[in-house]
Write an enzyme that holds these catalytic residues in place. Structure first.
Site, PDB file in Angstrom:
ATOM      1  N   GLY A  11       0.836  -1.208   0.000  1.00 48.91           N
ATOM      2  CA  GLY A  11       0.000   0.000   0.000  1.00 48.91           C
ATOM      3  C   GLY A  11       0.859   1.242   0.000  1.00 48.91           C
ATOM      4  O   GLY A  11       1.866   1.291   0.689  1.00 48.91           O
ATOM      5  N   ARG A  72       1.062  -5.056  -6.020  1.00 45.32           N
ATOM      6  CA  ARG A  72       1.107  -6.305  -5.260  1.00 45.32           C
ATOM      7  C   ARG A  72       1.337  -7.409  -6.297  1.00 45.32           C
ATOM      8  O   ARG A  72       0.702  -7.410  -7.346  1.00 45.32           O
ATOM      9  CB  ARG A  72      -0.199  -6.511  -4.496  1.00 45.32           C
ATOM     10  CG  ARG A  72      -0.469  -5.358  -3.514  1.00 45.32           C
ATOM     11  CD  ARG A  72      -1.532  -5.694  -2.513  1.00 45.32           C
ATOM     12  NE  ARG A  72      -2.070  -4.509  -1.863  1.00 45.32           N
ATOM     13  CZ  ARG A  72      -1.637  -4.022  -0.693  1.00 45.32           C
ATOM     14  NH1 ARG A  72      -0.668  -4.606  -0.046  1.00 45.32           N
ATOM     15  NH2 ARG A  72      -2.191  -2.946  -0.173  1.00 45.32           N
ATOM     16  N   ASP A 103       4.972  -5.047   5.975  1.00 41.95           N
ATOM     17  CA  ASP A 103       5.549  -6.353   6.339  1.00 41.95           C
ATOM     18  C   ASP A 103       5.576  -7.349   5.181  1.00 41.95           C
ATOM     19  O   ASP A 103       6.507  -8.155   5.077  1.00 41.95           O
ATOM     20  CB  ASP A 103       4.868  -6.941   7.583  1.00 41.95           C
ATOM     21  CG  ASP A 103       3.360  -7.004   7.454  1.00 41.95           C
ATOM     22  OD1 ASP A 103       2.825  -6.516   6.436  1.00 41.95           O
ATOM     23  OD2 ASP A 103       2.712  -7.561   8.359  1.00 41.95           O
ATOM     24  N   THR A 125       4.062   2.586   5.727  1.00 43.32           N
ATOM     25  CA  THR A 125       2.648   2.187   5.745  1.00 43.32           C
ATOM     26  C   THR A 125       1.921   3.094   6.723  1.00 43.32           C
ATOM     27  O   THR A 125       2.474   3.446   7.764  1.00 43.32           O
ATOM     28  CB  THR A 125       2.466   0.708   6.157  1.00 43.32           C
ATOM     29  OG1 THR A 125       1.086   0.479   6.474  1.00 43.32           O
ATOM     30  CG2 THR A 125       3.278   0.328   7.376  1.00 43.32           C
ATOM     31  N   ASP A 127      -0.386   2.280   8.564  1.00 37.65           N
ATOM     32  CA  ASP A 127      -0.968   1.507   9.674  1.00 37.65           C
ATOM     33  C   ASP A 127      -0.149   1.538  10.968  1.00 37.65           C
ATOM     34  O   ASP A 127      -0.670   1.207  12.034  1.00 37.65           O
ATOM     35  CB  ASP A 127      -1.140   0.035   9.247  1.00 37.65           C
ATOM     36  CG  ASP A 127      -1.989  -0.103   7.994  1.00 37.65           C
ATOM     37  OD1 ASP A 127      -2.854   0.778   7.781  1.00 37.65           O
ATOM     38  OD2 ASP A 127      -1.800  -1.061   7.238  1.00 37.65           O
ATOM     39  N   ASP A 129       2.047  -0.504  11.896  1.00 38.52           N
ATOM     40  CA  ASP A 129       1.945  -1.869  12.460  1.00 38.52           C
ATOM     41  C   ASP A 129       3.218  -2.691  12.327  1.00 38.52           C
ATOM     42  O   ASP A 129       3.176  -3.921  12.327  1.00 38.52           O
ATOM     43  CB  ASP A 129       0.776  -2.610  11.779  1.00 38.52           C
ATOM     44  CG  ASP A 129       0.964  -2.737  10.274  1.00 38.52           C
ATOM     45  OD1 ASP A 129       1.886  -2.095   9.724  1.00 38.52           O
ATOM     46  OD2 ASP A 129       0.200  -3.477   9.636  1.00 38.52           O
ATOM     47  N   ARG A 171      -5.605  -1.698   9.264  1.00 37.29           N
ATOM     48  CA  ARG A 171      -5.538  -3.168   9.194  1.00 37.29           C
ATOM     49  C   ARG A 171      -5.833  -3.768  10.562  1.00 37.29           C
ATOM     50  O   ARG A 171      -6.805  -3.415  11.179  1.00 37.29           O
ATOM     51  CB  ARG A 171      -4.158  -3.618   8.695  1.00 37.29           C
ATOM     52  CG  ARG A 171      -3.919  -3.281   7.260  1.00 37.29           C
ATOM     53  CD  ARG A 171      -3.934  -4.551   6.443  1.00 37.29           C
ATOM     54  NE  ARG A 171      -3.344  -4.293   5.148  1.00 37.29           N
ATOM     55  CZ  ARG A 171      -2.489  -5.101   4.573  1.00 37.29           C
ATOM     56  NH1 ARG A 171      -2.105  -6.200   5.170  1.00 37.29           N
ATOM     57  NH2 ARG A 171      -2.043  -4.832   3.384  1.00 37.29           N
TER      58      ARG A 171
END
Ligand code: ATP
Length: 319
Positions: A11, A72, A103, A125, A127, A129, A171
């Site tokens: 992303g 992707r 990741d 990202t 996120d 995360d 996410r």
């Protein structure tokens, strides 16, 4: 090392351009040739590779998205795909690669490194995360986009005395929701990391209403579930008129904040340093405002930990 490459994958996130710029400029500053690989790992396998100059990355530090595009690629997950990627890199004489992404992208970087091709990961990202770094590139910009949106929704929520459920991205991580909850003064934040019973949320809304509160705002992390369904459940349980806003992809775009531009420049600069030092299979990060690096393999084994003291603080402030 004389020639390095850079790609963005997974992303997109605001600040990726600042990171690409920093890899190119820092590399050239230190006498390297720097190659841009377009469309992530997909473009790598297809040889979409171009030498970048100082001017190639001019006028992009302020832009969202990624100049190198992202993609992707299922094919890259195979040994054959990774081998094709390495062959393309070798064709251009590239000896090291900076991978900017999340990741999944780091899985790819770890595989290339295991096959003998040195990679350094840069966490990009919205996120937030990724273990091993306090912040990922894009998180701060996405957070500010959410803050602005929720401020606006609050105006209409007050005028109409409604309950609002606002679904935000992240996410499986609740970082964006929790930080936005604190920054927006939301009554309730619902995140995957905290298993708060639904009845407790309903009670809090009812108590607020009895106290004469004009509106209620619930920030729901996408990792918990669908905002529309959650809003229906809230309306059924409270009988308060409830509206749902799913912020969606506006959270991924936009001009990166100053914080993200500086973060991206620092992390990407460090990635170039590591390649020049002959390091491989590392991810750069920032912890306690210090640049750090960790083995990508180790990062991928860990799971991201949300700072739950922020949740406690939010509870204390939203009495
Ligand atoms: P975001 O968190 O923003 O979605 P991401 O980097 O996690 O970013 P993914 O779609 O998971 O996004 O991964 C990006 C790309 O990395 C994949 O499309 C694939 O090409 C590659 N990749 C993911 N997992 C692996 C793997 N196990 N082995 C090799 N390559 C992988």
């Amino acid at each position: 090392m004389k020639k390095i490459g850079v790609l963005t994958s997974g992303g997109d996130a605001p600040g990726m351009n600042a990171a690409v710029r920093a890899v190119v400029r820092k590399g050239i500053y230190h006498g390297l040739d720097v190659f841009g690989i377009y469309n992530g790992y997909q473009g790598l396998m297809e040889g979409k590779i171009e030498k970048l100059e100082v001017g190639s990355v001019g006028d992009i530090i302020q832009r969202g998205g990624t100049k190198l595009f992202s993609a992707r690629s299922e094919a890259f997950k195979t040994d054959e795909g990774q081998q094709r990627g390495i062959e393309q890199l070798k064709k251009f004489g590239i000896e090291g690669l900076v991978v900017i992404g999340g990741d999944g992208s780091f899985q790819g970087a770890a595989k290339l490194t295991a096959k003998g091709f040195p990679c350094i990961g840069v966490p990009g990202t919205i996120d937030n995360d990724i273990p091993g770094t306090d912040f990922t590139i894009g998180f701060d910009t996405a957070l500010n986009t959410i803050i602005e949106a929720v401020d606006k929704i609050r105006d209409t929520a007050t005028s109409h005395e409604r309950t609002y459920v606002i679904e935000v991205m992240g996410r499986d991580a609740g970082d964006l929701a929790l930080w936005a909850g604190l920054a927006n003064g939301a009554e309730t934040v619902v995140i995957p990391e905290k298993d708060e019973p639904f009845a407790a949320v309903v009670d809090r809304l009812k108590r607020g209403h009895e106290r004469g509160k004009k509106h209620s705002i619930i920030i729901l992390a996408e990792g918990v579930g669908n905002g529309i369904d959650y809003g229906k459940k809230i309306e059924e349980a409270t009988q308060f008129e409830t509206r749902v806003t799913v912020l969606g992809h506006i959270q991924r775009g936009g001009r990166p904040t100053g914080f993200d531009r500086v973060l991206a420049s620092r992390l990407a600069g460090k990635a170039v340093d590591l390649l020049r030092e002959g390091k491989a299979g590392k991810m750069v990060g920032i912890q306690n405002n210090q640049l750090v690096y960790h083995d990508i393999i180790e990062v991928l084994k860990e799971s991201h930990q949300l700072d739950m003291s922020l949740y406690q603080l939010m509870e204390e402030l939203s009495i």
